[in-house]
Scaffold this active site. Structure first.
Site, PDB file in Angstrom:
ATOM      1  N   GLY A   1       0.825  -1.209   0.000  1.00 54.94           N
ATOM      2  CA  GLY A   1       0.000   0.000   0.000  1.00 54.94           C
ATOM      3  C   GLY A   1       0.854   1.252   0.000  1.00 54.94           C
ATOM      4  O   GLY A   1       1.964   1.273  -0.532  1.00 54.94           O
ATOM      5  N   GLU A   2       0.294   2.324   0.567  1.00 53.72           N
ATOM      6  CA  GLU A   2       1.005   3.605   0.725  1.00 53.72           C
ATOM      7  C   GLU A   2       1.352   4.268  -0.602  1.00 53.72           C
ATOM      8  O   GLU A   2       2.190   5.156  -0.655  1.00 53.72           O
ATOM      9  CB  GLU A   2       2.296   3.412   1.531  1.00 53.72           C
ATOM     10  CG  GLU A   2       2.113   2.748   2.872  1.00 53.72           C
ATOM     11  CD  GLU A   2       3.442   2.464   3.563  1.00 53.72           C
ATOM     12  OE1 GLU A   2       4.500   2.824   3.003  1.00 53.72           O
ATOM     13  OE2 GLU A   2       3.425   1.873   4.653  1.00 53.72           O
ATOM     14  N   GLY A   3       0.747   3.826  -1.701  1.00 52.90           N
ATOM     15  CA  GLY A   3       1.085   4.388  -3.001  1.00 52.90           C
ATOM     16  C   GLY A   3       2.308   3.766  -3.635  1.00 52.90           C
ATOM     17  O   GLY A   3       2.736   4.181  -4.715  1.00 52.90           O
TER      18      GLY A   3
END
Length: 353
Positions: A322-324
């Site tokens: 996640g987190e971009g």
């Protein structure tokens, strides 16, 4: 009654100029490198041309990572591998350069912006420029209560719109969009199941930090219960976000819609941004023209949402953090596609004597 109607974005988002797409295709046919030889890079070049309304395309020179952060009350049920209310630790890791997205952003020389939409922590734990936008402290437990009030949902959507305007006005020419949340994938799965008309078991995945079988069953039950609360409000997207979304998800939805209004391209990351994109697409069917699915995260709900929006993910590397992060990995390919579309020479026609 809220003054904000997400359906109004249908009139605000311009239809892509068919002439731009035609010009981009014709230019590609004239290049010295045969059409199709560059694979999806050709497709990315045409996507950028349409998103920018420019032929040849402009370089992606000022990209930015934008991460919306929030905690979800449903995490208290043990549906996440992370402790409920701990999303601020994810934010801190990003700010200190200790997370995967931070490492990649440094390497690619891309700035990262974190927006606290609904973290469940004392504001003093994080910098003022991160926490100053917070809509509320944490979101409600969506299996038994609304995530937000209608007023908070509107405030969060408007927050996302404001951030999109700030980025566009500052010269950002592409956004890598992600989230920093605990419990966010449960809310995202609920939104996708509600909008696609599917059951909880079809959309419930293991999350960014994988959970065991017992946690998955608890998560599946939470999505099932939240779905019962979501179905009666499917006709009002703002009420849907209030019922089973969260401050971060509502803000991402507003960000995506306003980015489409401003013609600012966005690379989507995982299931959370995809769920918000599906809500935004339901509000304005032309909005996905400005979006690219950066990666396939392995979450079943994300795959269903992307299929519904006809978005073909660029990468499938098994990145679940996640987190971009996965979306940021796609950025160099997009920049390469822009350079090739703009700089490759056209064929020189041989003259006959």
């Amino acid at each position: 009654m809220s003054a904000l109607n997400l359906d109004d974005f249908s009139d605000l988002i311009e239809r892509p100029d068919s002439g731009v797409r035609r010009d981009a295709e014709e230019r590609r046919e004239r290049l010295a490198v045969p059409a199709g030889a560059l694979g999806r890079l050709d497709e990315l070049g045409e996507w950028l041309a349409v998103a920018q309304a420019a032929v040849p395309v402009r370089p992606v020179a000022r990209p930015r990572v934008v991460l919306f952060a929030g905690d979800h009350g449903v995490a208290g049920l043990g549906v996440s591998a992370r402790e409920a209310g701990s999303a601020h630790a994810l934010v801190r890791a990003v700010l200190e350069g200790a997370s995967p997205v931070s490492v990649l952003a440094r390497r690619l020389d891309v700035p990262v912006r974190v927006v606290d939409a609904g973290l469940d922590c004392d504001p003093e734990l994080l910098p003022e420029d991160v926490v100053r936008h917070r809509v509320r402290r944490g979101s409600g437990r969506i299996d038994i209560e609304n995530a937000l009030t209608t007023e908070e949902a509107e405030q969060a959507v408007r927050l996302g719109m404001k951030i999109a305007d700030e980025e566009a006005d500052s010269g950002t020419d592409l956004v890598v969009l992600g989230d920093l949340s605990v419990g966010g994938t449960t809310a995202a799965a609920t939104l996708i199941a509600a909008l696609c008309g599917t059951d909880a078991s079809v959309v419930t995945g293991r999350g960014g930090a994988p959970i065991d079988d017992l946690a998955w069953m608890r998560k599946c039950g939470a999505v099932r219960d939240a779905l019962r609360r979501a179905r009666p409000v499917l006709g009002d997207l703002l009420e849907l976000l209030a019922a089973v979304g969260g401050a971060d998800l509502a803000a991402i939805t507003g960000f995506l819609l306003q980015s489409s209004v401003r013609r600012m391209p966005v690379i989507l990351d995982g299931v959370v941004s995809s769920a918000c994109a599906l809500v935004a697409q339901r509000a304005a069917f032309r909005s996905p023209d400005a979006w690219l699915a950066g990666q396939l995260s392995g979450e079943p709900a994300q795959a269903k949402a992307l299929d519904r929006m006809a978005l073909n993910p660029l990468l499938d590397h098994g990145v679940t953090v996640g987190e971009g992060t996965g979306a940021l990995l796609a950025l160099p390919l997009v920049q390469a596609a822009a350079a090739l579309a703009a700089e490759l020479p056209e064929r020189t026609e041989e003259k006959t004597v």
